[in-house]
Each structure stands twice: as C-alpha cells, then as structure tokens.
Design a protein around this motif. Structure first.
Motif, short mmCIF file in Angstrom:
data_model
loop_
_atom_site.label_atom_id
_atom_site.label_comp_id
_atom_site.label_asym_id
_atom_site.label_seq_id
_atom_site.Cartn_x
_atom_site.Cartn_y
_atom_site.Cartn_z
N GLN A 21 0.81 -1.23 0.00
CA GLN A 21 0.00 0.00 0.00
C GLN A 21 0.84 1.27 0.00
N SER A 22 2.16 1.16 0.09
CA SER A 22 3.00 2.35 0.24
C SER A 22 2.86 3.32 -0.93
N TYR A 23 2.75 2.80 -2.15
CA TYR A 23 2.61 3.69 -3.31
C TYR A 23 1.29 4.45 -3.26
N LEU A 24 0.23 3.75 -2.90
CA LEU A 24 -1.08 4.36 -2.82
C LEU A 24 -1.12 5.42 -1.71
N ILE A 25 -0.61 5.09 -0.55
CA ILE A 25 -0.62 6.04 0.57
C ILE A 25 0.21 7.27 0.22
N ASN A 26 1.35 7.08 -0.40
CA ASN A 26 2.18 8.21 -0.82
C ASN A 26 1.42 9.10 -1.81
N ALA A 27 0.75 8.50 -2.77
CA ALA A 27 -0.01 9.28 -3.76
C ALA A 27 -1.13 10.07 -3.08
N ASP B 166 -9.09 -5.97 11.13
CA ASP B 166 -9.93 -4.77 11.20
C ASP B 166 -9.09 -3.54 11.49
N ASP B 167 -8.09 -3.69 12.35
CA ASP B 167 -7.23 -2.56 12.69
C ASP B 167 -6.50 -2.02 11.47
N GLU B 168 -6.03 -2.91 10.60
CA GLU B 168 -5.34 -2.48 9.38
C GLU B 168 -6.30 -1.77 8.43
N ILE B 169 -7.52 -2.27 8.32
CA ILE B 169 -8.52 -1.63 7.46
C ILE B 169 -8.88 -0.25 8.00
N ILE B 170 -9.00 -0.13 9.31
CA ILE B 170 -9.27 1.17 9.93
C ILE B 170 -8.13 2.14 9.67
N LYS B 171 -6.89 1.65 9.77
CA LYS B 171 -5.72 2.49 9.49
C LYS B 171 -5.74 2.97 8.04
N LEU B 172 -6.03 2.06 7.11
CA LEU B 172 -6.10 2.45 5.70
C LEU B 172 -7.19 3.51 5.48
N ASN B 173 -8.33 3.33 6.14
CA ASN B 173 -9.41 4.31 6.04
C ASN B 173 -8.95 5.68 6.52
N GLU B 174 -8.24 5.72 7.63
CA GLU B 174 -7.74 6.99 8.16
C GLU B 174 -6.74 7.64 7.21
N LEU B 175 -6.06 6.83 6.40
CA LEU B 175 -5.09 7.35 5.45
C LEU B 175 -5.72 7.71 4.10
N GLY B 176 -7.04 7.49 3.97
CA GLY B 176 -7.74 7.91 2.77
C GLY B 176 -8.20 6.80 1.85
N VAL B 177 -7.97 5.55 2.22
CA VAL B 177 -8.44 4.43 1.41
C VAL B 177 -9.90 4.17 1.80
N LYS B 178 -10.80 4.33 0.84
CA LYS B 178 -12.23 4.26 1.13
C LYS B 178 -12.93 3.09 0.47
N ALA B 179 -12.21 2.30 -0.31
CA ALA B 179 -12.82 1.13 -0.94
C ALA B 179 -11.79 0.03 -1.11
N ILE B 180 -12.26 -1.20 -0.92
CA ILE B 180 -11.38 -2.36 -1.11
C ILE B 180 -12.08 -3.36 -2.00
#
Length: 55
Positions: free
Chosen positions: A15-21, A41-55
């Motif tokens: 996910q590093s490329y996506l989070i950086n973008a 769930d914790d990792e999904i919550i972290k991704l959500n906080e970083l702006g990832v809204k769909a999986i």
C-alpha cells in the motif's frame, strides 16, 4: 478538484505507493485497493484513516 487513486494489481498488497499518492494529492482524493482476506480490522481502519475508502 478530486478523484480516486486505484492501486495497481502489479503492486500486490503493498500500500505504500497508494498512501504516498494520497498524501501528495491531498484530502480531495480517496484510494481504492485490494487486501488479503485475512487483513485485520485494525489495518482496514488504518487504511481508512489514510484515505483508502474502498477495497
């Protein structure tokens, strides 16, 4: 202006490329990615906080 940033399948579950973008583009952009079935769930919550809204 805003939009979505999709994680490329060639990146696998890295996910590093996506989070950086998303950090570079700002809060008007959201991410879409793939995660393994056993992602916590914790990792999904972290991704959500970083702006990832769909999986």
């Amino acid at each position: 202006m805003g939009g979505t940033v999709d994680s490329g399948s060639f990146q696998g579950y890295d996910q590093s490329y996506l989070i950086n973008a998303l950090q570079t583009l700002g809060e008007n952009f959201v991410g879409v990615t793939q995660v393994p079935y056993n992602t916590s769930d914790d990792e999904i919550i972290k991704l959500n906080e970083l702006g990832v809204k769909a999986i």
